[in-house]
Every structure is written in structure tokens, then in C-alpha cells.
Design a protein around this motif. Structure first.
Motif, PDB file in Angstrom:
ATOM      1  N   GLY A  59      10.916 -22.503 -11.730  1.00  0.00           N
ATOM      2  CA  GLY A  59      11.620 -23.767 -11.873  1.00  0.00           C
ATOM      3  C   GLY A  59      10.676 -24.936 -11.988  1.00  0.00           C
ATOM      4  O   GLY A  59       9.479 -24.824 -11.684  1.00  0.00           O
ATOM      5  N   ILE A  60      11.210 -26.039 -12.415  1.00  0.00           N
ATOM      6  CA  ILE A  60      10.459 -27.276 -12.617  1.00  0.00           C
ATOM      7  C   ILE A  60      10.636 -28.168 -11.393  1.00  0.00           C
ATOM      8  O   ILE A  60      11.753 -28.342 -10.891  1.00  0.00           O
ATOM      9  CB  ILE A  60      10.952 -28.002 -13.884  1.00  0.00           C
ATOM     10  N   CYS A  61       9.535 -28.745 -10.945  1.00  0.00           N
ATOM     11  CA  CYS A  61       9.585 -29.687  -9.819  1.00  0.00           C
ATOM     12  C   CYS A  61      10.260 -30.976 -10.260  1.00  0.00           C
ATOM     13  O   CYS A  61       9.955 -31.520 -11.328  1.00  0.00           O
ATOM     14  CB  CYS A  61       8.176 -30.009  -9.322  1.00  0.00           C
ATOM     15  N   ASP A  62      11.181 -31.469  -9.448  1.00  0.00           N
ATOM     16  CA  ASP A  62      11.764 -32.788  -9.692  1.00  0.00           C
ATOM     17  C   ASP A  62      10.708 -33.845  -9.390  1.00  0.00           C
ATOM     18  O   ASP A  62       9.776 -33.599  -8.605  1.00  0.00           O
ATOM     19  CB  ASP A  62      12.980 -33.003  -8.792  1.00  0.00           C
ATOM     20  N   PRO A  63      10.808 -35.033 -10.004  1.00  0.00           N
ATOM     21  CA  PRO A  63       9.821 -36.082  -9.719  1.00  0.00           C
ATOM     22  C   PRO A  63       9.697 -36.331  -8.216  1.00  0.00           C
ATOM     23  O   PRO A  63      10.693 -36.507  -7.510  1.00  0.00           O
ATOM     24  CB  PRO A  63      10.392 -37.297 -10.442  1.00  0.00           C
ATOM     25  N   GLY A  64       8.466 -36.273  -7.703  1.00  0.00           N
ATOM     26  CA  GLY A  64       8.197 -36.527  -6.294  1.00  0.00           C
ATOM     27  C   GLY A  64       8.473 -35.364  -5.361  1.00  0.00           C
ATOM     28  O   GLY A  64       8.257 -35.470  -4.158  1.00  0.00           O
ATOM     29  N   GLU A  65       8.929 -34.251  -5.884  1.00  0.00           N
ATOM     30  CA  GLU A  65       9.275 -33.099  -5.051  1.00  0.00           C
ATOM     31  C   GLU A  65       8.050 -32.208  -4.851  1.00  0.00           C
ATOM     32  O   GLU A  65       7.360 -31.859  -5.801  1.00  0.00           O
ATOM     33  CB  GLU A  65      10.393 -32.296  -5.724  1.00  0.00           C
ATOM     34  N   ASP A  66       7.783 -31.824  -3.616  1.00  0.00           N
ATOM     35  CA  ASP A  66       6.685 -30.913  -3.323  1.00  0.00           C
ATOM     36  C   ASP A  66       7.015 -29.518  -3.846  1.00  0.00           C
ATOM     37  O   ASP A  66       8.173 -29.084  -3.793  1.00  0.00           O
ATOM     38  CB  ASP A  66       6.419 -30.838  -1.816  1.00  0.00           C
ATOM     39  N   PRO A  67       5.998 -28.782  -4.330  1.00  0.00           N
ATOM     40  CA  PRO A  67       6.246 -27.452  -4.887  1.00  0.00           C
ATOM     41  C   PRO A  67       6.922 -26.474  -3.928  1.00  0.00           C
ATOM     42  O   PRO A  67       7.783 -25.698  -4.353  1.00  0.00           O
ATOM     43  CB  PRO A  67       4.841 -26.961  -5.273  1.00  0.00           C
ATOM     44  N   HIS A  68       6.578 -26.510  -2.643  1.00  0.00           N
ATOM     45  CA  HIS A  68       7.215 -25.573  -1.712  1.00  0.00           C
ATOM     46  C   HIS A  68       8.713 -25.873  -1.562  1.00  0.00           C
ATOM     47  O   HIS A  68       9.517 -24.961  -1.404  1.00  0.00           O
ATOM     48  CB  HIS A  68       6.502 -25.557  -0.355  1.00  0.00           C
ATOM     49  N   VAL A  69       9.081 -27.133  -1.666  1.00  0.00           N
ATOM     50  CA  VAL A  69      10.492 -27.517  -1.610  1.00  0.00           C
ATOM     51  C   VAL A  69      11.195 -27.041  -2.886  1.00  0.00           C
ATOM     52  O   VAL A  69      12.317 -26.520  -2.837  1.00  0.00           O
ATOM     53  CB  VAL A  69      10.633 -29.046  -1.412  1.00  0.00           C
ATOM     54  N   THR A  70      10.518 -27.192  -4.030  1.00  0.00           N
ATOM     55  CA  THR A  70      11.075 -26.723  -5.301  1.00  0.00           C
ATOM     56  C   THR A  70      11.332 -25.227  -5.251  1.00  0.00           C
ATOM     57  O   THR A  70      12.387 -24.752  -5.682  1.00  0.00           O
ATOM     58  CB  THR A  70      10.112 -27.041  -6.466  1.00  0.00           C
ATOM     59  N   ALA A  71      10.377 -24.463  -4.728  1.00  0.00           N
ATOM     60  CA  ALA A  71      10.518 -23.004  -4.679  1.00  0.00           C
ATOM     61  C   ALA A  71      11.751 -22.591  -3.880  1.00  0.00           C
ATOM     62  O   ALA A  71      12.555 -21.770  -4.347  1.00  0.00           O
ATOM     63  CB  ALA A  71       9.258 -22.373  -4.096  1.00  0.00           C
ATOM     64  N   VAL A  72      11.916 -23.156  -2.701  1.00  0.00           N
ATOM     65  CA  VAL A  72      13.070 -22.821  -1.858  1.00  0.00           C
ATOM     66  C   VAL A  72      14.372 -23.248  -2.556  1.00  0.00           C
ATOM     67  O   VAL A  72      15.353 -22.498  -2.574  1.00  0.00           O
ATOM     68  CB  VAL A  72      12.931 -23.476  -0.464  1.00  0.00           C
ATOM     69  N   ARG A  73      14.371 -24.429  -3.154  1.00  0.00           N
ATOM     70  CA  ARG A  73      15.563 -24.929  -3.855  1.00  0.00           C
ATOM     71  C   ARG A  73      15.926 -24.030  -5.032  1.00  0.00           C
ATOM     72  O   ARG A  73      17.092 -23.648  -5.220  1.00  0.00           O
ATOM     73  CB  ARG A  73      15.326 -26.364  -4.340  1.00  0.00           C
ATOM     74  N   GLU A  74      14.932 -23.669  -5.833  1.00  0.00           N
ATOM     75  CA  GLU A  74      15.199 -22.845  -7.016  1.00  0.00           C
ATOM     76  C   GLU A  74      15.729 -21.465  -6.644  1.00  0.00           C
ATOM     77  O   GLU A  74      16.648 -20.961  -7.285  1.00  0.00           O
ATOM     78  CB  GLU A  74      13.937 -22.724  -7.882  1.00  0.00           C
ATOM     79  N   VAL A  75      15.163 -20.845  -5.612  1.00  0.00           N
ATOM     80  CA  VAL A  75      15.665 -19.538  -5.186  1.00  0.00           C
ATOM     81  C   VAL A  75      17.118 -19.665  -4.731  1.00  0.00           C
ATOM     82  O   VAL A  75      17.965 -18.847  -5.090  1.00  0.00           O
ATOM     83  CB  VAL A  75      14.788 -18.912  -4.078  1.00  0.00           C
ATOM     84  N   ARG A  76      17.428 -20.712  -3.970  1.00  0.00           N
ATOM     85  CA  ARG A  76      18.807 -20.906  -3.509  1.00  0.00           C
ATOM     86  C   ARG A  76      19.739 -21.138  -4.704  1.00  0.00           C
ATOM     87  O   ARG A  76      20.827 -20.550  -4.781  1.00  0.00           O
ATOM     88  CB  ARG A  76      18.902 -22.080  -2.540  1.00  0.00           C
ATOM     89  N   GLU A  77      19.331 -21.997  -5.658  1.00  0.00           N
ATOM     90  CA  GLU A  77      20.186 -22.290  -6.814  1.00  0.00           C
ATOM     91  C   GLU A  77      20.405 -21.061  -7.693  1.00  0.00           C
ATOM     92  O   GLU A  77      21.514 -20.842  -8.184  1.00  0.00           O
ATOM     93  CB  GLU A  77      19.558 -23.397  -7.672  1.00  0.00           C
ATOM     94  N   GLU A  78      19.354 -20.259  -7.892  1.00  0.00           N
ATOM     95  CA  GLU A  78      19.444 -19.155  -8.840  1.00  0.00           C
ATOM     96  C   GLU A  78      19.962 -17.853  -8.239  1.00  0.00           C
ATOM     97  O   GLU A  78      20.480 -17.003  -8.965  1.00  0.00           O
ATOM     98  CB  GLU A  78      18.081 -18.920  -9.505  1.00  0.00           C
ATOM     99  N   THR A  79      19.833 -17.682  -6.907  1.00  0.00           N
ATOM    100  CA  THR A  79      20.214 -16.401  -6.298  1.00  0.00           C
ATOM    101  C   THR A  79      21.128 -16.537  -5.083  1.00  0.00           C
ATOM    102  O   THR A  79      21.618 -15.529  -4.581  1.00  0.00           O
ATOM    103  CB  THR A  79      18.969 -15.614  -5.853  1.00  0.00           C
ATOM    104  N   GLY A  80      21.287 -17.746  -4.548  1.00  0.00           N
ATOM    105  CA  GLY A  80      22.093 -17.954  -3.358  1.00  0.00           C
ATOM    106  C   GLY A  80      21.395 -17.610  -2.061  1.00  0.00           C
ATOM    107  O   GLY A  80      21.981 -17.737  -0.994  1.00  0.00           O
ATOM    108  N   LEU A  81      20.136 -17.174  -2.119  1.00  0.00           N
ATOM    109  CA  LEU A  81      19.418 -16.768  -0.912  1.00  0.00           C
ATOM    110  C   LEU A  81      18.646 -17.922  -0.288  1.00  0.00           C
ATOM    111  O   LEU A  81      18.071 -18.757  -0.995  1.00  0.00           O
ATOM    112  CB  LEU A  81      18.430 -15.637  -1.240  1.00  0.00           C
TER     113      LEU A  81
END
Length: 175
Positions: A59-81
């Protein structure tokens, strides 16, 4: 949502010209559900709707978003986990990409190893970016791209021997 709003607005100004974007690769591992003594970890994979390939969650990081936050967000959005970040695996530029709509981009990808916070959760397709999601033994995964296979192998190696692991600098296979 496949294309973040900030990219849509930028594309209105620059068209299909190349963009440099921060991104993450989230390699989620868990213990094998196989009881054999030779069992290897399982990796969470998604089957991309646009090209039918199996990959880790990206996934792509939102402006100002830390990569570790992006990773957790993307997994939740794409898989529900729900997940947590356990380790940095690699940082590097991807090869230039031309998307189906003509948009050009190169991604600075931060690859992270994650684990689920609740083993009772089952993954499910959470958006239109993917058509399937599932757990696969890393010994028998449907990933064909050697660069994806390498980062998944790095995740397994880091998980097994964290003290001896150094994050990879650069992602592209050298020719």
C-alpha cells in the motif's frame, strides 16, 4: 479505495508522468497450522484483482503517515486482520511501474514483518483491490515473482534468527 485521493488530485495536474511514492510491503507470518516437525511458517497473501498475481499486502503511505502505521492499516483494509509490526526487513526502490491506466510510478518500499494480534480471526477480502486472501505455507506459496519470494524468505529468516538479521538495503534483483 485503489487510488488515494491525494494521488488522484496530483494526477489531475501531472497526468501520467512518473511519480515517486512512499509505500509499504507487509509480510504477515504466523506459525504453521501443520503439526509436522518440518512445518514452516505461513504467510498471508492477497490475489490482486488487476493482474491475478499473489503478493504480500502492499500500500501507499498517506501524506504524513508513518510506514508502520500504513502497514497495519493496509492489512486491516485488505484482509480484515488486526496486526502488529515486528521487524524491519528491507528498504529500497522498486522498478518503475506503468499501471493499466497509464500512470507511471516508482515506489520507495519499506518492507515490514507483521504478526496477527488475534489468531482466531479469519482473513477476508476487504476491498476491490484483491479477489482472494489466504494463508499459505512459505514452502508451497503461489508467489511467482522472485523479488516477492526474497522478501518473504527474509521475513522467515528474521523471525527465526532476529539477532543475526540485517535489513536488506535495495529491493531489486541485480542483473
Amino acid at each position: 479505495m485503489p487510488i488515494p485521493d491525494f494521488i488522484v488530485k496530483t494526477r489531475e495536474k501531472i497526468g501520467h508522468d512518473p511519480m515517486w511514492l512512499p509505500a509499504v510491503t507487509a509480510v504477515v507470518l504466523r506459525d504453521s497450522t501443520d503439526d509436522s516437525p518440518w512445518a514452516v511458517p505461513e504467510v498471508l497473501l492477497v490475489k490482486r484483482a488487476d493482474n491475478g498475481t499473489w503478493t504480500p499486502v502492499t500500500g501507499i503511505c498517506d501524506p504524513g503517515e508513518d510506514p508502520h502505521v500504513t502497514a497495519v492499516r493496509e492489512v486491516r483494509e485488505e484482509t480484515g486482520l488486526d496486526t502488529r509490526v515486528d521487524a524491519l526487513l528491507a528498504v529500497g526502490a522498486t522498478r518503475p511501474v506503468v499501471h493499466a491506466n497509464g500512470d507511471q510510478a516508482t515506489y520507495m518500499s519499506i518492507c515490514l514483518r507483521l504478526s496477527v494480534t488475534d489468531d482466531s480471526q479469519a482473513p477476508a477480502v476487504g476491498d476491490d483491490e484483491n479477489s482472494e486472501v489466504g494463508w499459505f505455507s512459505i514452502a508451497h506459496m503461489p508467489v511467482e515473482n522472485p523479488e516477492w519470494r526474497l522478501v518473504i524468505a527474509d521475513a522467515a529468516a528474521q523471525r527465526k534468527h532476529p539477532g543475526n538479521f540485517s535489513p536488506r538495503l535495495g529491493l531489486r534483483k541485480r542483473t
